[in-house]
Motif scaffolding. Structure first.
Motif, PDB file in Angstrom:
ATOM      1  N   UNK A 103      57.645  17.905  64.919  1.00  0.00           N
ATOM      2  CA  UNK A 103      58.919  17.650  65.594  1.00  0.00           C
ATOM      3  C   UNK A 103      59.458  16.296  65.131  1.00  0.00           C
ATOM      4  N   UNK A 104      60.763  16.238  64.874  1.00  0.00           N
ATOM      5  CA  UNK A 104      61.432  15.000  64.490  1.00  0.00           C
ATOM      6  C   UNK A 104      62.119  14.389  65.711  1.00  0.00           C
ATOM      7  N   UNK A 105      61.922  13.095  65.905  1.00  0.00           N
ATOM      8  CA  UNK A 105      62.587  12.352  66.986  1.00  0.00           C
ATOM      9  C   UNK A 105      63.351  11.188  66.370  1.00  0.00           C
ATOM     10  N   UNK A 106      64.208  10.558  67.142  1.00  0.00           N
ATOM     11  CA  UNK A 106      65.003   9.423  66.651  1.00  0.00           C
ATOM     12  C   UNK A 106      64.833   8.228  67.584  1.00  0.00           C
ATOM     13  N   UNK A 107      64.734   7.061  66.989  1.00  0.00           N
ATOM     14  CA  UNK A 107      64.620   5.809  67.746  1.00  0.00           C
ATOM     15  C   UNK A 107      65.421   4.740  67.043  1.00  0.00           C
ATOM     16  N   UNK A 108      65.515   3.600  67.694  1.00  0.00           N
ATOM     17  CA  UNK A 108      66.227   2.463  67.107  1.00  0.00           C
ATOM     18  C   UNK A 108      65.347   1.224  67.205  1.00  0.00           C
ATOM     19  N   UNK A 109      65.157   0.560  66.063  1.00  0.00           N
ATOM     20  CA  UNK A 109      64.401  -0.685  66.025  1.00  0.00           C
ATOM     21  C   UNK A 109      65.361  -1.832  66.340  1.00  0.00           C
ATOM     22  N   UNK A 110      65.208  -2.444  67.510  1.00  0.00           N
ATOM     23  CA  UNK A 110      66.044  -3.581  67.910  1.00  0.00           C
ATOM     24  C   UNK A 110      65.404  -4.832  67.329  1.00  0.00           C
ATOM     25  N   UNK A 111      66.002  -5.385  66.301  1.00  0.00           N
ATOM     26  CA  UNK A 111      65.359  -6.466  65.555  1.00  0.00           C
ATOM     27  C   UNK A 111      65.282  -7.767  66.334  1.00  0.00           C
ATOM     28  N   UNK A 112      66.224  -7.992  67.263  1.00  0.00           N
ATOM     29  CA  UNK A 112      66.182  -9.221  68.052  1.00  0.00           C
ATOM     30  C   UNK A 112      65.018  -9.222  69.029  1.00  0.00           C
ATOM     31  N   UNK A 113      64.588  -8.026  69.441  1.00  0.00           N
ATOM     32  CA  UNK A 113      63.522  -7.893  70.435  1.00  0.00           C
ATOM     33  C   UNK A 113      62.247  -7.300  69.847  1.00  0.00           C
ATOM     34  N   UNK A 114      62.326  -6.788  68.618  1.00  0.00           N
ATOM     35  CA  UNK A 114      61.194  -6.103  67.984  1.00  0.00           C
ATOM     36  C   UNK A 114      60.626  -5.017  68.904  1.00  0.00           C
ATOM     37  N   UNK A 115      61.495  -4.119  69.305  1.00  0.00           N
ATOM     38  CA  UNK A 115      61.061  -2.993  70.112  1.00  0.00           C
ATOM     39  C   UNK A 115      61.761  -1.724  69.639  1.00  0.00           C
ATOM     40  N   UNK A 116      61.147  -0.593  69.924  1.00  0.00           N
ATOM     41  CA  UNK A 116      61.748   0.701  69.612  1.00  0.00           C
ATOM     42  C   UNK A 116      62.372   1.290  70.868  1.00  0.00           C
ATOM     43  N   UNK A 117      63.616   1.721  70.765  1.00  0.00           N
ATOM     44  CA  UNK A 117      64.285   2.411  71.860  1.00  0.00           C
ATOM     45  C   UNK A 117      64.499   3.861  71.453  1.00  0.00           C
TER      46      UNK A 117
END
Length: 872
Positions: free
Chosen positions: A632-646
């Motif tokens: 299964x493919x999922x999508x996330x976003x790497x927030x570079x200011x916080x170094x977290x995946x959303x």
């Protein structure tokens, strides 16, 4: 009104006819190569400042800018000395580049004498000092005057107003720039002016001409001359060139010099001229206004004396006294050939050349260090044969490298790198919005539109809630601009704004979190679907969604570029990237540097959705790309200011994928903490004293007084194209763009060609923007964030009368007022492939070969046996 050209020399009819035949649009287009198009700061895109000059060598362009606007394009001695002190430049490599240069020179003198002179001249602590004139020195210089070197051809042309300023106390250039800045601000204004400039739709020259004759800031005689200018911009430009008596051989250089005088405002005009057919003449209008004003302002001081650029023999003799240990009286003992050889060497080995050699030694030292890191540290790493439980696809952005490294250390994960727009040439439109934006690198144009959609009733309610929020902001703005209402506004808005100011100042993290929660709670954005199936609406210029064949094409292309065509994990996460900061004019610069300051999370959602469609998988399976049923493919976003995946998109999961997702979510807090700790150590005034890492990074993102929420792409230096296993567990210090590539799956070289033409070129643009903002911050950067003024809703200035600043702020490249953080090195591209692959790519891609040959980029390769080869 007649547009006939009044001649300054009535009898020169032939010259006048020649000027009438000039095509001003063609001349403007040719001259515009010295500047780069510059879009609004809200859609900040990394721009290579010299993209139109790559047919010249890097040194030629360096000398042109020095001659024309006195801007240095090489690191200064302070930056070089700092790099030397920190061990970033080795003596061995300085010797190598010096000896290579000496080998290419017809010295006509003993090599040891030339080498001794050059070595001493290269000393950073032995810069050239003027010698007090004395009789013996002057006498010898007079005797050697027959060897005088006159520069017959400069690399750049100066304007008459520049020449006048250099040789008199007349401030025509200052007045000329002030006039252009004033009118450009009025014409280009997007949001700040209450009253818009009249006649903007007719072009810059026409709008300016209709108003400038009434400008109270100009004396009456000047206003009268402005009213008599030709009606058409091209006629005005011809007339100005003729009146200023610019020779035919200098016209292009003269226009270039005027564009370089204010490259920010000129660059904005160039950008606007490329956006709409109706604005194609804007840059010519700009030059017509500028040269018409110069002609009128400088008229009382004509003719301007043209300086002869001579090399004074006296200075060359002094350089031999200082660096060659050669007293003045020794010159009389040399033959004519020996005298000429020594003067020639001193002339050629000038400051620009010396700094170029230092830069090359710095770049070679970095290359050696990278080679050692990859060869020694990484090949000792144990490569697990077990298949990864989760595969993550990240953008090649250098900020992804530390996060990927920490992620791979933490669990059974494997990461891949590819361009963050994932090969999708789309324009996006979010739910409940009429605003659309291109979601791909600015060098390309979108071919499809993807929208968010939901049921009409839900969308209507959501729009109403959004409009209510937006209405408050627009009402506040309208009241500010209304004379009577603005008097009562402080009493009405004071309590709320005071509370917000207090919170954002003293408890920025808590205030930012509270405001976000209130906004999200009020708007309650409903779940939305993506319009991935092909539609074509009359109101849309682009087709909405993809055909079945196009879906398969883009998924196939993306998987090949990622290097995932087999061995799929149960869960594949497509990670876009974005950032988060508050009260930051450069917020978009921290998002995707290639895509006009847009997050690539939307693209990640689109690709993940396409990869999950059964019809797409069946078509790919017929071609040999088999995606297992439980993948299964999922999508996330790497927030570079916080170094977290959303997480942006998590569909229904298989049992294996559900187990993988649970493991990922349990380990991500640890990954974020480790990545944040590594990143915070590099930020000034923080370091190891930070106790609560998560709270600190959140504060930096929400603090409206924070000038440096993150470093962005500072210190980027390399673009590595190869298998991740080559750099696995290497600490690349967040300095490398990482593009996954398997040469054995690219027999015809198509993938490598696409990487060099796309992602590698984008990385080069980013690299040279950071380079330019570091070596010439006053010209290509944007100065201190704390003293910037956002102007006309399009960009920033320093004060109220500066150029429109196109580059990065001081805080993005400097650790302090005295110390640079970014290392201004030209991008090193490293390709893991056999040499014949590299040769084929260079033969096929003439643009990339030109970049390499002319010194705009560097290239090395690693063959299958691990041998390193430099192609620069």
């Amino acid at each position: 009104m007649s547009t006939a050209l009044p001649l300054t020399r009535p009898n020169d009819l032939e010259r006048n006819n020649d000027y009438l035949s000039l095509d001003m649009k063609e001349l403007t287009a040719a001259a515009s190569k010295v500047i780069a198009p510059f879009g609004p700061i809200t859609t900040f895109a990394a721009r290579h400042p010299w993209v139109g000059l790559e047919h010249h060598t890097f040194e030629e362009v360096t000398r042109q800018f020095k001659d024309t606007v006195n801007v240095d394009l090489l690191p200064n001695d302070a930056v070089l000395r700092s790099a030397w002190d920190q061990g970033e430049i080795s003596q061995d490599n300085l010797d190598v580049v010096l000896n290579y240069w000496l080998d290419t020179q017809p010295l006509d003198m003993p090599r040891d004498i030339a080498e001794q002179f050059c070595r001493k001249a290269l000393g950073l602590n032995q810069s050239f000092t003027e010698q007090t004139a004395n009789h013996e020195l002057q006498s010898m210089a007079k005797k050697l005057s027959r060897f005088k070197y006159q520069i017959s051809e400069r690399h750049g042309v100066q304007t008459l107003s520049q020449r006048l300023e250099q040789h008199s106390d007349k401030n025509v250039l200052k007045e000329l720039n002030s006039q252009l800045i004033k009118w450009c601000k009025l014409f280009l204004d997007e949001s700040q002016a209450v009253w818009s400039m009249p006649n903007r739709e007719k072009g810059f020259y026409h709008a300016w001409r209709s108003l400038a004759g009434f400008d109270p800031g100009l004396k009456a005689p000047l206003r009268k001359e402005l009213k008599e200018l030709p009606e058409k911009a091209d006629d005005a430009l011809r007339e100005a060139l003729l009146a200023l008596e610019i020779s035919f051989t200098e016209i292009k250089g003269y226009l270039e010099a005027h564009l370089l005088a204010l490259p920010g405002w000129a660059g904005m005009m160039l950008w606007r001229s490329q956006q709409r057919p109706d604005d194609q003449s804007l840059l010519m209008d700009y030059l017509a206004v500028r040269l018409s004003m110069e002609r009128i302002l400088i008229k009382p001081y004509l003719p301007v004396q043209v300086q002869k650029y001579d090399v004074h023999v006296e200075k060359l003799i002094v350089s031999w006294i200082q660096w060659g240990d050669m007293p003045v009286n020794e010159w009389s003992q040399l033959s004519a050939a020996e005298i000429k050889a020594r003067l020639t060497l001193a002339y050629r080995f000038d400051q620009i050349l010396r700094r170029r050699l230092w830069l090359e030694a710095w770049e070679k030292t970095y290359e050696d260090q990278l080679k050692k890191t990859i060869a020694s540290e990484c090949h000792t790493a144990e490569i697990s044969e077990k298949p990864a439980l989760v595969q993550f696809v990240f953008c090649i952005d250098v900020r992804s490298e530390p996060f990927r490294r920490q992620l791979e250390k933490t669990g059974p994960f494997k990461t891949f790198g590819t361009a963050g727009f994932f090969g999708l040439p789309i324009e996006t439109c979010e739910l409940g919005s009429t605003h659309k934006h291109d979601s791909l690198p600015v060098m390309f144009k979108p071919k499809y539109k993807i929208k968010e959609s939901s049921s009409s009733e839900v969308v209507t309610q959501y729009k109403q809630r959004k409009q209510a929020v937006n209405a408050l902001g627009s009402t506040f703005k309208s009241l500010k601009h209304n004379l009577l209402a603005s008097l009562a506004l402080p009493e009405i808005s004071g309590p709320w704004l005071s509370l917000q100011t207090f919170g954002r100042t003293f408890v920025p993290r808590g205030t930012g979190t509270a405001i976000r929660k209130i906004r999200e709670s009020w708007q309650r954005k409903p779940a939305a679907e993506l319009t991935l199936d092909h539609h074509h609406y009359l109101e849309s210029e682009l087709p909405v969604g993809f055909s079945e064949g196009e879906k398969v094409h883009f998924v196939r292309q993306a998987l090949n570029m990622m290097g995932i065509t087999e061995g799929f994990s149960p869960l594949v996460v497509i990670c876009g990237h974005g950032s988060h900061s508050t009260n930051n004019p450069y917020a978009s610069a921290l998002d995707c540097g290639a895509c006009g300051g847009k997050s690539s999370g939307f693209n990640a959602r689109v690709l993940a959705n396409l990869c999950n469609q059964q019809e797409v998988r069946e078509s790919l399976a017929a071609e040999g790309i088999v995606i297992p049923k439980d993948t299964v493919f999922a999508a996330a976003e790497h927030i570079t200011t916080l170094d977290e995946l959303r997480w942006l998109y998590v569909p229904e999961l298989s049992a294996a994928a559900q187990e993988a997702l649970g493991l990922v979510k349990s380990l991500l807090p640890k990954v974020s903490e480790q990545a944040n700790t590594e990143r915070l150590l590099k930020l000034p005034s923080l370091g190891s004293s930070t106790k609560n890492v998560k709270a600190e990074v959140q504060r930096m993102a929400d603090d409206w007084s924070e000038v440096r929420p993150e470093w962005g792409l500072a210190r980027n230096a390399a673009f590595i194209i190869g298998d991740r296993e080559m750099t696995l567990e290497c600490d690349l210090e967040g300095r490398a763009f990482l593009q996954t590539y398997h040469w054995h799956k690219d027999r015809n070289g198509t993938l490598l060609a696409n990487i060099l033409a796309g992602p590698a070129t984008v990385a080069q643009w980013i690299n040279l923007q950071y380079y330019a903002s570091t070596v010439a911050p006053h010209y290509f950067g944007s100065g201190n964030k704390a003293t910037q003024t956002v102007t006309s809703g399009i960009g920033v200035m320093q004060g109220n009368s500066s150029d429109l600043l196109a580059g990065l702020p001081w805080q993005s490249v400097m650790r302090s007022d005295q110390e640079a953080y970014h290392a201004p090195l030209r991008l090193l591209v490293v390709i893991q492939a056999p040499s014949d692959y590299i040769e084929r790519a260079l033969n096929q891609d003439r643009a990339f070969r030109q970049k390499l040959q002319n010194g705009w980029i560097r290239l090395s390769s690693i063959d299958p046996e691990g041998n390193w080869k430099s192609w620069s």
